[in-house]
Structure formats: C-alpha cells, structure tokens
Design a protein around this motif. Structure first.
Motif, PDB file in Angstrom:
ATOM      1  N   ALA A  98       0.834  -1.198   0.000  1.00 56.97           N
ATOM      2  CA  ALA A  98       0.000   0.000   0.000  1.00 56.97           C
ATOM      3  C   ALA A  98       0.870   1.251   0.000  1.00 56.97           C
ATOM      4  O   ALA A  98       0.597   2.212  -0.726  1.00 56.97           O
ATOM      5  CB  ALA A  98      -0.929   0.006   1.211  1.00 56.97           C
ATOM      6  N   ALA A 134       1.151   4.047  -2.931  1.00 58.55           N
ATOM      7  CA  ALA A 134       0.910   5.446  -2.588  1.00 58.55           C
ATOM      8  C   ALA A 134       2.053   6.320  -3.092  1.00 58.55           C
ATOM      9  O   ALA A 134       1.823   7.411  -3.643  1.00 58.55           O
ATOM     10  CB  ALA A 134       0.740   5.604  -1.080  1.00 58.55           C
ATOM     11  N   MET A 159      -3.207   5.271  -6.497  1.00 64.08           N
ATOM     12  CA  MET A 159      -3.733   5.671  -5.193  1.00 64.08           C
ATOM     13  C   MET A 159      -4.959   4.838  -4.827  1.00 64.08           C
ATOM     14  O   MET A 159      -5.168   4.526  -3.658  1.00 64.08           O
ATOM     15  CB  MET A 159      -4.079   7.164  -5.181  1.00 64.08           C
ATOM     16  N   GLY A 160      -5.764   4.475  -5.811  1.00 63.90           N
ATOM     17  CA  GLY A 160      -6.911   3.603  -5.545  1.00 63.90           C
ATOM     18  C   GLY A 160      -6.467   2.237  -5.051  1.00 63.90           C
ATOM     19  O   GLY A 160      -7.033   1.685  -4.107  1.00 63.90           O
ATOM     20  N   LYS A 183      -5.187   2.598  -1.453  1.00 66.30           N
ATOM     21  CA  LYS A 183      -6.285   2.673  -0.485  1.00 66.30           C
ATOM     22  C   LYS A 183      -6.882   1.290  -0.232  1.00 66.30           C
ATOM     23  O   LYS A 183      -7.134   0.916   0.911  1.00 66.30           O
ATOM     24  CB  LYS A 183      -7.391   3.598  -0.994  1.00 66.30           C
ATOM     25  N   LEU A 184      -7.116   0.564  -1.313  1.00 64.62           N
ATOM     26  CA  LEU A 184      -7.700  -0.765  -1.182  1.00 64.62           C
ATOM     27  C   LEU A 184      -6.800  -1.676  -0.356  1.00 64.62           C
ATOM     28  O   LEU A 184      -7.267  -2.347   0.572  1.00 64.62           O
ATOM     29  CB  LEU A 184      -7.934  -1.374  -2.564  1.00 64.62           C
ATOM     30  N   PHE A 203      -4.525  -0.848   1.807  1.00 66.56           N
ATOM     31  CA  PHE A 203      -4.464  -0.377   3.185  1.00 66.56           C
ATOM     32  C   PHE A 203      -5.662  -0.870   3.982  1.00 66.56           C
ATOM     33  O   PHE A 203      -5.516  -1.412   5.078  1.00 66.56           O
ATOM     34  CB  PHE A 203      -4.404   1.146   3.229  1.00 66.56           C
ATOM     35  N   TRP A 204      -6.860  -0.710   3.423  1.00 64.62           N
ATOM     36  CA  TRP A 204      -8.061  -1.106   4.152  1.00 64.62           C
ATOM     37  C   TRP A 204      -8.163  -2.614   4.309  1.00 64.62           C
ATOM     38  O   TRP A 204      -8.589  -3.104   5.355  1.00 64.62           O
ATOM     39  CB  TRP A 204      -9.322  -0.537   3.492  1.00 64.62           C
TER      40      TRP A 204
END
Length: 57
Positions: free
Chosen positions: A5, A9, A28-29, A32-33, A35-36
């Motif tokens: 992630a 980034a 960036m998408g 984010k994915l 990371f979550w």
C-alpha cells in the motif's frame, strides 16, 4: 500488505507530481484498497487472538 500500500501510494504521488493523472489515480486507488484490506485482516486476527487466548488459558 501495508508495505505494498505504501509502495503504490508513493507511485501515485510521483505520477501525480509528473502529471500522469490516470496512473496516479489508479495507483492511489490500489493503495487505499490494500491499506483497508490489510487493516481489516489485522483487526480480524487481533479479535481471533484475543478470543482464542481466553479459551486456552
């Protein structure tokens, strides 16, 4: 997973600074994915660890 992630980034930030808006948004998408997903997995494993520790002791 969080390592990937961070990598995505950084790629997104560099691509955004260079003007590649499509690639930056995609990176960036993905960041984010990842990371979550990593955060959810960490929370689930923490909850499982706490509940199993109570049953073992």
């Amino acid at each position: 997973m969080l390592k990937w992630a961070i990598i995505f980034a950084v790629i997104g930030l560099i691509a955004g600074a260079l003007g590649f808006s499509g690639a930056a948004g995609a990176a960036m998408g993905i960041a984010k994915l990842l990371f979550w997903v990593g955060l959810v997995i960490a929370v689930v494993l923490f909850i499982l660890g706490v509940t199993i520790a109570k049953k073992v002791t």
